[in-house]
Design a protein around this motif. Structure first.
Motif, mmCIF file in Angstrom:
data_model
loop_
_atom_site.group_PDB
_atom_site.id
_atom_site.type_symbol
_atom_site.label_atom_id
_atom_site.label_comp_id
_atom_site.label_asym_id
_atom_site.label_seq_id
_atom_site.Cartn_x
_atom_site.Cartn_y
_atom_site.Cartn_z
ATOM 1 N N ARG A 177 0.837 -1.203 0.000
ATOM 2 C CA ARG A 177 0.000 0.000 0.000
ATOM 3 C C ARG A 177 0.872 1.253 0.000
ATOM 4 O O ARG A 177 1.928 1.292 0.636
ATOM 5 N N ARG A 219 0.261 5.473 0.626
ATOM 6 C CA ARG A 219 -0.688 6.508 1.062
ATOM 7 C C ARG A 219 0.005 7.860 1.045
ATOM 8 O O ARG A 219 1.176 7.967 1.407
ATOM 9 N N ASP A 230 -1.049 12.383 1.154
ATOM 10 C CA ASP A 230 -1.878 13.564 0.921
ATOM 11 C C ASP A 230 -0.937 14.741 0.742
ATOM 12 O O ASP A 230 0.013 14.907 1.523
ATOM 13 N N SER A 285 -9.327 13.009 -4.621
ATOM 14 C CA SER A 285 -8.830 11.770 -4.010
ATOM 15 C C SER A 285 -8.788 10.687 -5.074
ATOM 16 O O SER A 285 -9.662 10.625 -5.944
ATOM 17 N N ARG A 344 -7.866 6.409 -5.816
ATOM 18 C CA ARG A 344 -7.544 5.052 -5.373
ATOM 19 C C ARG A 344 -7.112 4.270 -6.603
ATOM 20 O O ARG A 344 -7.884 4.117 -7.564
ATOM 21 N N GLU A 373 -3.573 4.994 -2.168
ATOM 22 C CA GLU A 373 -4.641 5.889 -1.715
ATOM 23 C C GLU A 373 -4.037 7.289 -1.591
ATOM 24 O O GLU A 373 -3.255 7.556 -0.670
ATOM 25 N N ASP A 425 0.149 7.981 10.712
ATOM 26 C CA ASP A 425 -1.175 8.382 11.180
ATOM 27 C C ASP A 425 -1.125 9.409 12.306
ATOM 28 O O ASP A 425 -2.140 10.071 12.583
#
Length: 337
Positions: free
Chosen positions: A140, A142, A144, A204, A206, A215, A263
């Protein structure tokens, strides 16, 4: 071509020992071009594209104009036989990238998108170590990338005529890095929120792969953590903020610890914890002088001197693939705020 902020940063990085120099600049305003080249001995100023591209002293062109001009100017540079580095986004439509690739191939002229993050020492180290199996197979990614830009009249970030929108300005970074590591996805999903002008203020994405997922998101609605997480089967990696200009990597022997660190976000406690030694984490720093744009310049110079028409690190096909992903998501209706 272009004399704005990014052109100034690029020019400053060429002052580093790169065996390169600026011989000319083009702007729609001759006065702006003259002001820009005043810093460089013997450099010429142009407000005429054809005259600029016909200058025999110019061995390669960097396009740093507003987004909506990139594709047309790239095609003109290629037609003039000039190797060209095109600021991101290379175009506003995947079909335009395909046209650039076709023209460059037919003329045997080098062309590349200036997605400079791929060429940074830390990013190259991450790619090499991941390929060597340091964190196992990726499962994965991730990320932003968000910077607050209020929606104000005249803002280029929100002007559809200038190629505004968060995906074009910011989303290309995480999308391009994900494709660099995982290739083109099998399936794409996503959502976007519209600004008053109709461009996206947040998007966003995916990306689904046989054994992995990416993501990713971007936006003008807030200042984000701006880190990128890569989870592997045998560990994890965080490209520390701001990952588009990454200078520090955090390697984790346990992917779950990497996820927990990611996180925690950008808060004060997270910054304090990040400064403390942590079991199972190794940090690597890759500081560099200047703005970081010199590394893509070096890649272009090496490729052109070797007679190549493309860079293996930044293929035009991948630039087109990024835009196809944005097009697929933007084809859906805008969501509610």
């Amino acid at each position: 071509m272009g004399t704005g902020a990014i052109a100034g940063l690029f020019a400053a990085d060429l002052d580093l020992p790169l065996q390169a120099r600026i011989v000319a600049a083009h702007s729609r305003s001759l006065e702006k071009a003259q002001s820009f080249v005043a810093r460089f001995d013997g450099a010429k100023a142009y407000d005429d594209e054809a005259a600029f591209l016909a200058d025999p002293a110019i061995e390669a062109v960097y396009i740093a104009t507003p987004n909506h001009l990139h594709a047309a100017q790239a095609l003109k540079a290629i037609a003039a036989g000039k190797p060209v580095l095109i600021e991101k986004p290379i175009a506003l439509a995947s079909a335009d990238v395909e046209a650039i690739a076709q023209a460059a191939g037919e003329r045997g002229v080098f062309a590349m998108e200036a997605l400079w993050s791929r060429f940074l020492p830390a990013a190259r180290r991450a790619r090499e170590q991941i390929s060597a199996g340091r964190i196992g197979a990726i499962r994965r990614i991730r990320a932003d990338l968000s910077y607050l830009h209020p929606e104000e009249p005249g803002s280029r970030f929100y002007d559809p005529a200038l190629g505004g929108g968060a995906a074009f300005d910011l989303g290309v970074y995480p999308l391009s890095l994900a494709l660099h590591l995982l290739g083109e996805p099998q399936a794409v999903r996503g959502s976007w929120l519209a600004a008053g002008t109709g461009v996206d203020r947040r998007s966003s994405f995916r990306l689904d792969y046989p054994t992995a997922v990416a993501e990713l998101s971007c936006g003008f609605d807030r200042n984000g953590a701006n880190r990128l997480l890569i989870e592997g089967e045998a560990g994890g990696l965080i490209l520390e903020a701001p990952f588009l200009k990454v200078q520090r990597l955090s390697w984790y022997v346990d992917a779950d610890k990497a996820v927990a660190a990611y996180d925690r976000g950008p808060g004060r406690l997270a910054r304090l914890l990040d400064r403390l030694p942590q079991s199972g984490r190794l940090s690597e720093s890759f500081a560099f002088p200047g703005n970081g744009l010199q590394f893509q310049a070096q890649a272009v110079m090496a490729a052109v001197r070797a007679g190549k028409s493309a860079s293996a690190q930044m293929l035009l096909g991948e630039s087109a693939a990024v835009l196809r992903i944005i097009e697929a998501v933007r084809a859906g209706p805008a969501g509610a705020a």
